[in-house]
Scaffold this active site. Sequence first.
Site, PDB file in Angstrom:
ATOM      1  N   HIS A  19      -2.637 -37.752 -49.373  1.00 50.69           N
ATOM      2  CA  HIS A  19      -1.380 -38.479 -49.615  1.00 50.69           C
ATOM      3  C   HIS A  19      -1.652 -39.977 -49.758  1.00 50.69           C
ATOM      4  O   HIS A  19      -1.132 -40.641 -50.656  1.00 50.69           O
ATOM      5  CB  HIS A  19      -0.408 -38.289 -48.442  1.00 50.69           C
ATOM      6  CG  HIS A  19       0.163 -36.908 -48.309  1.00 50.69           C
ATOM      7  ND1 HIS A  19       0.226 -36.240 -47.107  1.00 50.69           N
ATOM      8  CD2 HIS A  19       0.719 -36.080 -49.222  1.00 50.69           C
ATOM      9  CE1 HIS A  19       0.794 -35.058 -47.284  1.00 50.69           C
ATOM     10  NE2 HIS A  19       1.095 -34.933 -48.560  1.00 50.69           N
ATOM     11  N   LYS A  43      10.308 -25.003 -45.817  1.00 48.00           N
ATOM     12  CA  LYS A  43       9.096 -25.052 -44.985  1.00 48.00           C
ATOM     13  C   LYS A  43       9.466 -25.304 -43.538  1.00 48.00           C
ATOM     14  O   LYS A  43      10.276 -26.195 -43.263  1.00 48.00           O
ATOM     15  CB  LYS A  43       8.200 -26.219 -45.433  1.00 48.00           C
ATOM     16  CG  LYS A  43       7.463 -25.983 -46.718  1.00 48.00           C
ATOM     17  CD  LYS A  43       6.476 -27.122 -46.956  1.00 48.00           C
ATOM     18  CE  LYS A  43       5.751 -26.969 -48.288  1.00 48.00           C
ATOM     19  NZ  LYS A  43       4.973 -28.159 -48.622  1.00 48.00           N
ATOM     20  N   ARG A  96      -3.663 -31.194 -57.122  1.00 50.14           N
ATOM     21  CA  ARG A  96      -5.030 -30.849 -56.734  1.00 50.14           C
ATOM     22  C   ARG A  96      -5.553 -29.625 -57.468  1.00 50.14           C
ATOM     23  O   ARG A  96      -6.753 -29.450 -57.636  1.00 50.14           O
ATOM     24  CB  ARG A  96      -5.098 -30.545 -55.228  1.00 50.14           C
ATOM     25  CG  ARG A  96      -4.847 -31.716 -54.328  1.00 50.14           C
ATOM     26  CD  ARG A  96      -4.452 -31.247 -52.958  1.00 50.14           C
ATOM     27  NE  ARG A  96      -3.249 -30.447 -53.039  1.00 50.14           N
ATOM     28  CZ  ARG A  96      -2.552 -29.993 -52.005  1.00 50.14           C
ATOM     29  NH1 ARG A  96      -2.972 -30.239 -50.784  1.00 50.14           N
ATOM     30  NH2 ARG A  96      -1.469 -29.284 -52.175  1.00 50.14           N
ATOM     31  N   SER A 133      -1.536 -30.513 -45.926  1.00 52.44           N
ATOM     32  CA  SER A 133      -0.877 -30.646 -44.627  1.00 52.44           C
ATOM     33  C   SER A 133      -0.888 -29.306 -43.893  1.00 52.44           C
ATOM     34  O   SER A 133      -1.023 -29.257 -42.670  1.00 52.44           O
ATOM     35  CB  SER A 133       0.563 -31.113 -44.802  1.00 52.44           C
ATOM     36  OG  SER A 133       0.592 -32.416 -45.310  1.00 52.44           O
TER      37      SER A 133
HETATM   38  O1  PNS Z   1       5.243 -32.127 -49.696  1.00 52.67           O
HETATM   39  P1  PNS Z   1       6.080 -31.054 -50.351  1.00 52.67           P
HETATM   40  O2  PNS Z   1       6.698 -30.129 -49.322  1.00 52.67           O
HETATM   41  O3  PNS Z   1       5.324 -30.315 -51.409  1.00 52.67           O
HETATM   42  O4  PNS Z   1       7.290 -31.830 -51.079  1.00 52.67           O
HETATM   43  C1  PNS Z   1       8.280 -31.118 -51.811  1.00 52.67           C
HETATM   44  C2  PNS Z   1       9.524 -31.982 -51.984  1.00 52.67           C
HETATM   45  C3  PNS Z   1      10.105 -32.356 -50.633  1.00 52.67           C
HETATM   46  C4  PNS Z   1       9.154 -33.246 -52.725  1.00 52.67           C
HETATM   47  C5  PNS Z   1      10.558 -31.150 -52.799  1.00 52.67           C
HETATM   48  O5  PNS Z   1      10.874 -30.002 -52.086  1.00 52.67           O
HETATM   49  C6  PNS Z   1      11.827 -31.929 -53.130  1.00 52.67           C
HETATM   50  O6  PNS Z   1      11.818 -32.726 -54.036  1.00 52.67           O
HETATM   51  N1  PNS Z   1      12.906 -31.702 -52.360  1.00 52.67           N
HETATM   52  C7  PNS Z   1      14.145 -32.450 -52.510  1.00 52.67           C
HETATM   53  C8  PNS Z   1      15.346 -31.571 -52.815  1.00 52.67           C
HETATM   54  C9  PNS Z   1      15.653 -31.560 -54.304  1.00 52.67           C
HETATM   55  O7  PNS Z   1      15.947 -32.566 -54.898  1.00 52.67           O
HETATM   56  N2  PNS Z   1      15.557 -30.360 -54.912  1.00 52.67           N
HETATM   57  C10 PNS Z   1      15.927 -30.111 -56.288  1.00 52.67           C
HETATM   58  C11 PNS Z   1      14.934 -30.514 -57.326  1.00 52.67           C
HETATM   59  S1  PNS Z   1      13.287 -30.001 -57.108  1.00 52.67           S
END
Ligand code: PNS
Length: 165
Positions: A19, A43, A96, A133
């Site tokens: 990150h 999650k 990745r 993570s």
């Molecule tokens: O680190 P992660 O868990 O891969 O991050 C994923 C994250 C939190 C960036 C993604 O789940 C997200 O954008 N959530 C926000 C909710 C949202 O806007 N959802 C609709 C479009 S994807």
Amino acid sequence: MNSRIAVVPGSFDPPTRGHLDVIRRAARLYDQLHVVVVHNPGKEAMLPIAQRLSLLEQSIAEADIEGSVVVASWSVGLLVDYARDVNAGVLVKGIRSQADVVYEVPMAVVNRDLADVETVFLLPDPSHAMVSSSLVRQVAALGGDVSAYVPPAVARFLHTGGHDL
Ligand code: PNS
């Protein structure tokens, strides 16, 4: 929306060296970077959002990152609503592997449909390609040393029992 302002979103549960690598690269590319801890209902979290925020703030401060970086959290709606609030036209994600592409591309398409926000994918340094993570959570929960995978602030926190929170 301003394409010189970008958001790096993630669960950051906990923040990893991967990150920090993406944050460092993105901070060089944009005038202002918002690193946003997002609640991901899909999650089960190890750390509360406030703890992740504090670890990210400490990690970014200790990493001596060049550029203007703001750390925030967002748990009340769409990520693109946060982007609109701060006038950010770009989301930055680290990629990745093929699995990341499969996971990220539909989100990028939906976010563009919802708010005309572009997603830019950065390739992390290969030394971080295997760090996630979820692996860090597993190793830490079983008492292993995660200091090679996480920033020093996160290692200090986990090694003093923080993973029992
Ligand atoms: O680190 P992660 O868990 O891969 O991050 C994923 C994250 C939190 C960036 C993604 O789940 C997200 O954008 N959530 C926000 C909710 C949202 O806007 N959802 C609709 C479009 S994807």
